[in-house]
Design a protein around this motif. Structure first.
Motif, PDB file in Angstrom:
ATOM      1  N   PRO A 180    -103.728  -5.551  26.647  1.00 40.51           N
ATOM      2  CA  PRO A 180    -102.722  -4.488  26.609  1.00 40.51           C
ATOM      3  C   PRO A 180    -103.367  -3.106  26.507  1.00 40.51           C
ATOM      4  O   PRO A 180    -104.574  -3.001  26.270  1.00 40.51           O
ATOM      5  N   ILE A 181    -102.567  -2.069  26.672  1.00 41.44           N
ATOM      6  CA  ILE A 181    -103.126  -0.724  26.719  1.00 41.44           C
ATOM      7  C   ILE A 181    -103.781  -0.322  25.398  1.00 41.44           C
ATOM      8  O   ILE A 181    -104.623   0.573  25.384  1.00 41.44           O
ATOM      9  N   GLU A 182    -103.427  -0.989  24.304  1.00 42.44           N
ATOM     10  CA  GLU A 182    -104.059  -0.681  23.018  1.00 42.44           C
ATOM     11  C   GLU A 182    -105.548  -1.003  23.038  1.00 42.44           C
ATOM     12  O   GLU A 182    -106.310  -0.525  22.185  1.00 42.44           O
ATOM     13  N   CYS A 183    -105.974  -1.819  24.014  1.00 40.63           N
ATOM     14  CA  CYS A 183    -107.385  -2.198  24.116  1.00 40.63           C
ATOM     15  C   CYS A 183    -108.191  -1.216  24.964  1.00 40.63           C
ATOM     16  O   CYS A 183    -109.413  -1.359  25.071  1.00 40.63           O
ATOM     17  N   ARG A 184    -107.543  -0.241  25.545  1.00 40.44           N
ATOM     18  CA  ARG A 184    -108.254   0.712  26.386  1.00 40.44           C
ATOM     19  C   ARG A 184    -109.056   1.683  25.521  1.00 40.44           C
ATOM     20  O   ARG A 184    -108.668   1.979  24.383  1.00 40.44           O
ATOM     21  N   ILE A 185    -110.144   2.184  26.083  1.00 40.45           N
ATOM     22  CA  ILE A 185    -111.119   2.888  25.237  1.00 40.45           C
ATOM     23  C   ILE A 185    -111.430   4.314  25.677  1.00 40.45           C
ATOM     24  O   ILE A 185    -112.288   4.970  25.081  1.00 40.45           O
ATOM     25  N   GLY A 186    -110.755   4.824  26.701  1.00 34.81           N
ATOM     26  CA  GLY A 186    -111.028   6.179  27.166  1.00 34.81           C
ATOM     27  C   GLY A 186    -110.595   7.238  26.170  1.00 34.81           C
ATOM     28  O   GLY A 186    -109.783   6.994  25.273  1.00 34.81           O
ATOM     29  N   ILE A 187    -111.145   8.437  26.336  1.00 40.91           N
ATOM     30  CA  ILE A 187    -110.776   9.554  25.468  1.00 40.91           C
ATOM     31  C   ILE A 187    -109.284   9.828  25.543  1.00 40.91           C
ATOM     32  O   ILE A 187    -108.613  10.000  24.515  1.00 40.91           O
ATOM     33  N   LEU A 188    -108.752   9.884  26.758  1.00 42.20           N
ATOM     34  CA  LEU A 188    -107.321  10.130  26.914  1.00 42.20           C
ATOM     35  C   LEU A 188    -106.509   8.938  26.439  1.00 42.20           C
ATOM     36  O   LEU A 188    -105.439   9.110  25.839  1.00 42.20           O
ATOM     37  N   ASP A 189    -107.004   7.726  26.662  1.00 41.62           N
ATOM     38  CA  ASP A 189    -106.311   6.534  26.157  1.00 41.62           C
ATOM     39  C   ASP A 189    -106.116   6.622  24.649  1.00 41.62           C
ATOM     40  O   ASP A 189    -105.046   6.263  24.131  1.00 41.62           O
ATOM     41  N   ARG A 190    -107.121   7.082  23.959  1.00 43.64           N
ATOM     42  CA  ARG A 190    -107.044   7.183  22.495  1.00 43.64           C
ATOM     43  C   ARG A 190    -106.001   8.219  22.075  1.00 43.64           C
ATOM     44  O   ARG A 190    -105.238   7.995  21.128  1.00 43.64           O
ATOM     45  N   LYS A 191    -105.974   9.336  22.775  1.00 41.55           N
ATOM     46  CA  LYS A 191    -104.966  10.348  22.483  1.00 41.55           C
ATOM     47  C   LYS A 191    -103.563   9.801  22.710  1.00 41.55           C
ATOM     48  O   LYS A 191    -102.640  10.022  21.905  1.00 41.55           O
ATOM     49  N   PRO A 222    -108.256  11.752   8.698  1.00 40.63           N
ATOM     50  CA  PRO A 222    -108.929  12.290   7.515  1.00 40.63           C
ATOM     51  C   PRO A 222    -108.087  13.352   6.817  1.00 40.63           C
ATOM     52  O   PRO A 222    -107.265  14.028   7.441  1.00 40.63           O
ATOM     53  N   LYS A 223    -108.306  13.494   5.535  1.00 42.08           N
ATOM     54  CA  LYS A 223    -107.587  14.501   4.755  1.00 42.08           C
ATOM     55  C   LYS A 223    -107.838  15.881   5.354  1.00 42.08           C
ATOM     56  O   LYS A 223    -108.959  16.243   5.693  1.00 42.08           O
ATOM     57  N   GLY A 224    -106.783  16.646   5.490  1.00 45.00           N
ATOM     58  CA  GLY A 224    -106.908  17.978   6.053  1.00 45.00           C
ATOM     59  C   GLY A 224    -106.756  18.030   7.561  1.00 45.00           C
ATOM     60  O   GLY A 224    -106.814  19.113   8.156  1.00 45.00           O
ATOM     61  N   THR A 225    -106.580  16.862   8.178  1.00 44.60           N
ATOM     62  CA  THR A 225    -106.354  16.815   9.623  1.00 44.60           C
ATOM     63  C   THR A 225    -105.056  16.058   9.898  1.00 44.60           C
ATOM     64  O   THR A 225    -104.482  15.428   9.005  1.00 44.60           O
ATOM     65  N   SER A 226    -104.615  16.106  11.136  1.00 48.49           N
ATOM     66  CA  SER A 226    -103.380  15.424  11.523  1.00 48.49           C
ATOM     67  C   SER A 226    -103.555  14.779  12.884  1.00 48.49           C
ATOM     68  O   SER A 226    -104.515  15.061  13.605  1.00 48.49           O
ATOM     69  N   TRP A 227    -102.615  13.942  13.238  1.00 51.83           N
ATOM     70  CA  TRP A 227    -102.674  13.315  14.555  1.00 51.83           C
ATOM     71  C   TRP A 227    -102.542  14.364  15.656  1.00 51.83           C
ATOM     72  O   TRP A 227    -103.148  14.230  16.722  1.00 51.83           O
ATOM     73  N   GLN A 228    -101.797  15.426  15.365  1.00 49.55           N
ATOM     74  CA  GLN A 228    -101.666  16.497  16.352  1.00 49.55           C
ATOM     75  C   GLN A 228    -103.018  17.172  16.603  1.00 49.55           C
ATOM     76  O   GLN A 228    -103.338  17.529  17.743  1.00 49.55           O
ATOM     77  N   ASP A 229    -103.813  17.349  15.544  1.00 49.17           N
ATOM     78  CA  ASP A 229    -105.143  17.952  15.703  1.00 49.17           C
ATOM     79  C   ASP A 229    -105.999  17.119  16.647  1.00 49.17           C
ATOM     80  O   ASP A 229    -106.744  17.657  17.473  1.00 49.17           O
ATOM     81  N   TYR A 230    -105.907  15.808  16.497  1.00 48.69           N
ATOM     82  CA  TYR A 230    -106.710  14.924  17.343  1.00 48.69           C
ATOM     83  C   TYR A 230    -106.273  15.024  18.802  1.00 48.69           C
ATOM     84  O   TYR A 230    -107.116  15.118  19.704  1.00 48.69           O
ATOM     85  N   VAL A 231    -104.981  15.011  19.043  1.00 46.03           N
ATOM     86  CA  VAL A 231    -104.479  15.099  20.410  1.00 46.03           C
ATOM     87  C   VAL A 231    -104.892  16.425  21.053  1.00 46.03           C
ATOM     88  O   VAL A 231    -105.244  16.480  22.234  1.00 46.03           O
ATOM     89  N   LEU A 232    -104.880  17.488  20.292  1.00 50.24           N
ATOM     90  CA  LEU A 232    -105.188  18.819  20.812  1.00 50.24           C
ATOM     91  C   LEU A 232    -106.681  19.102  20.927  1.00 50.24           C
ATOM     92  O   LEU A 232    -107.067  20.098  21.551  1.00 50.24           O
ATOM     93  N   SER A 233    -107.519  18.259  20.345  1.00 57.10           N
ATOM     94  CA  SER A 233    -108.960  18.496  20.416  1.00 57.10           C
ATOM     95  C   SER A 233    -109.421  18.402  21.859  1.00 57.10           C
ATOM     96  O   SER A 233    -109.134  17.436  22.559  1.00 57.10           O
TER      97      SER A 233
END
Length: 310
Positions: free
Chosen positions: A164-175, A126-137
């Protein structure tokens, strides 16, 4: 029977003693379950889970819930309110959380009843956020058990390895997927994988579940490292990730915020919440659990997050 938890081989064997550490007490985590009590006095609920004790357990017994017989599952549910959460439920609930964060649905996958289809397009933030913000949440799975909300190496319903690992759904998997998509060199990738682990937390009462959860997070690290860089983790890398895992997945009685069996009880209390016998010391020493703030680089009590002091 599938072996989901392999204690004798890479990568677990190299860091097993560290995976059994309790950062709060400076000792080993404890069994905190009577599932192994028939093996002798070293396997009671308040006994430490040491490498030696683990060696005396059949490797086919110390496995995820899906491999246990119905009677054992039922007993653990009654005694510790241990519940079974299908992977598709974990996925739906994690999607609910991400919908709040991203403001839209179907960011990482599309739900198909009790299954899901990975969205293989790069994740847009989303505008105003970054991929780093998501990883650090910071994310926490309470009473995490084997940590199915955090990582999803296997489907908790079928036992199938999720690839493949792209199909995994855990919180850490997404990060970790986000890190994969937004880093181009191994040094940067590793630095952000470490941050992803540092911002992912969970606590659990029963020692065997906690160990399995920790192993699932460790194996997830080696899975992603192999998939991205086609190599095995070095021992220093395993030790570094394991130290984070052991701090961030800790053993705690969620009702008291203390190490299991280390909370004061009212004198009028005659039974536990789940009506089972537990080891009770005549003189209780309150042992509030410690966690680690990786941003400020210091430990603190879990209860301090709620403004409570012993």
């Amino acid at each position: 029977m599938k072996i989901f938890v392999d204690l004798k081989n890479y990568p677990v064997h190299a860091v097993l003693s560290k995976l059994l550490e309790d950062k709060t007490t400076g000792k080993s985590i404890i069994f905190a379950t009577d599932s192994y009590a028939d093996k002798g006095p070293d396997y009671t609920a308040d006994s430490p889970m040491t490498v030696g004790a683990i060696a005396g357990i059949d490797p086919f017994v110390l496995q995820p819930r899906i491999t246990k017989d119905i009677a054992d599952r039922s007993a653990r549910t009654k005694k510790r309110a241990e519940v079974f959460t299908p992977s598709w439920i974990c996925n739906r609930m994690n999607n609910d959380c991400d919908e709040v964060w991203f403001g839209i649905r179907d960011v990482f996958n599309f739900e198909r009843g009790t299954e899901w289809e990975a969205n293989l397009e790069p994740i847009i933030f989303p505008k105003g956020t970054s991929w780093q913000d998501y990883v650090l949440s910071r994310r926490l799975e309470i009473t995490c058990g084997e940590a199915p909300f955090l990582v999803s190496r296997y489907d908790t319903t079928s036992g199938d390895i999720i690839l493949p690992i792209e199909c995994r759904i855990g919180i850490l998997d997404r990060k970790l997927r986000v890190v994969n998509e937004n880093t181009t060199d191994e040094k940067t990738w590793m630095a952000w994988v470490i941050k992803a682990y540092q911002s992912t937390y969970g606590y659990e009462f029963q020692g065997d579940n906690l160990l399995i959860g920790r192993i699932n997070l460790l194996n997830t690290f080696t899975d992603y490292l192999d998939a991205r860089w086609h190599r095995m983790a070095t021992l220093p890398e395993l030790k570094k990730i394991t130290n984070i895992i052991v701090w961030n997945l800790w053993q705690m009685d969620g009702l008291t915020g203390t190490v299991p069996f280390k909370a004061k009880r009212p004198k009028f209390e005659e039974m536990t919440l789940f009506d089972i016998d537990e080891p009770i010391e005549e003189e209780h020493k309150m042992i509030g659990c410690k966690i680690y703030d990786w941003v400020s680089n210091k430990s603190q009590s879990y209860e301090s997050l709620k403004g409570i002091r012993y």
